[in-house]
Design an enzyme around this catalytic site. Structure first.
Site, mmCIF file in Angstrom:
data_model
loop_
_atom_site.group_PDB
_atom_site.id
_atom_site.type_symbol
_atom_site.label_atom_id
_atom_site.label_comp_id
_atom_site.label_asym_id
_atom_site.label_seq_id
_atom_site.Cartn_x
_atom_site.Cartn_y
_atom_site.Cartn_z
ATOM 1 N N ARG A 18 0.822 -1.215 0.000
ATOM 2 C CA ARG A 18 0.000 0.000 0.000
ATOM 3 C C ARG A 18 0.853 1.261 0.000
ATOM 4 N NH1 ARG A 18 -4.675 -1.673 4.346
ATOM 5 N NH2 ARG A 18 -5.424 -3.504 3.196
ATOM 6 N N CYS A 19 1.842 1.259 -0.832
ATOM 7 C CA CYS A 19 2.810 2.352 -0.900
ATOM 8 C C CYS A 19 2.727 2.981 -2.288
ATOM 9 C CB CYS A 19 4.209 1.770 -0.647
ATOM 10 S SG CYS A 19 5.582 2.915 -0.839
ATOM 11 N N GLY A 20 3.068 4.235 -2.386
ATOM 12 C CA GLY A 20 3.113 4.867 -3.692
ATOM 13 C C GLY A 20 4.124 4.215 -4.622
#
Length: 166
Positions: A34-36
């Site tokens: 869930r990271c850019g």
């Protein structure tokens, strides 16, 4: 103790090591769902597919230490990696890469300097370590540099243990 001898846990809870990869150019990455930077999973998978026959191996270590961006269970992480990015490289059990509970693999890796001469704690998700066959760490690449850049691909190609087929 060699990097290859340190016990690591698979996503299914089995204890193993990186020893099976001691003859490969190994790319070790702390990953998060869930990271850019999560789309780097796709770039990592493309590198894996392109260079696996030349002795290249990506391995991922999920970590939830950066803004809680890897909250899932090991099973959920595996499902996400396969369903979203078609990942077929090993993604091990979740670990910590910084702090007093830092996994011993990262005790070794974080001693390595990046291109700017800085060592120490992992900066963020998707920090990359390139390990030559035999265990020498040849590069530490900070998270923001995509593994799809020409510079990164050139670094991989320069360290592959098997020459391209003629």
């Amino acid at each position: 103790m060699s990097l290859y001898d340190i016990p690591v846990e698979t996503a299914s809870g089995e204890i193993t090591s990186l020893g099976a990869f001691d003859d490969k150019l190994l790319l070790i990455v702390n990953v998060a769902s869930r990271c850019g930077l999560t789309p780097q999973y796709g770039d990592l998978q493309q590198l894996q597919e392109k260079y696996r026959d030349r002795g290249f191996q990506v391995v991922g270590f999920p970590c939830n230490q950066f803004n809680g961006q890897e909250p899932g269970t090991n099973e959920e992480i595996q499902e996400f990696c396969v369903a979203t990015y078609g990942v077929d490289f090993p993604v091990f059990g979740k670990i910590e890469v910084n702090g007093e509970n830092r996994h011993p693999v990262y005790d070794v890796l974080t001693e390595t300097q990046d291109a700017a001469g800085e060592a120490g704690d992992v900066a963020w998700n998707f920090e990359k370590y390139l390990v030559a066959p035999g265990g020498d760490i040849v590069a530490r690449v900070r998270p923001q540099e995509s593994p799809a850049t020409d510079e990164f691909v050139a670094l991989v190609e320069a360290n592959l243990p098997v020459a391209a087929a003629a």
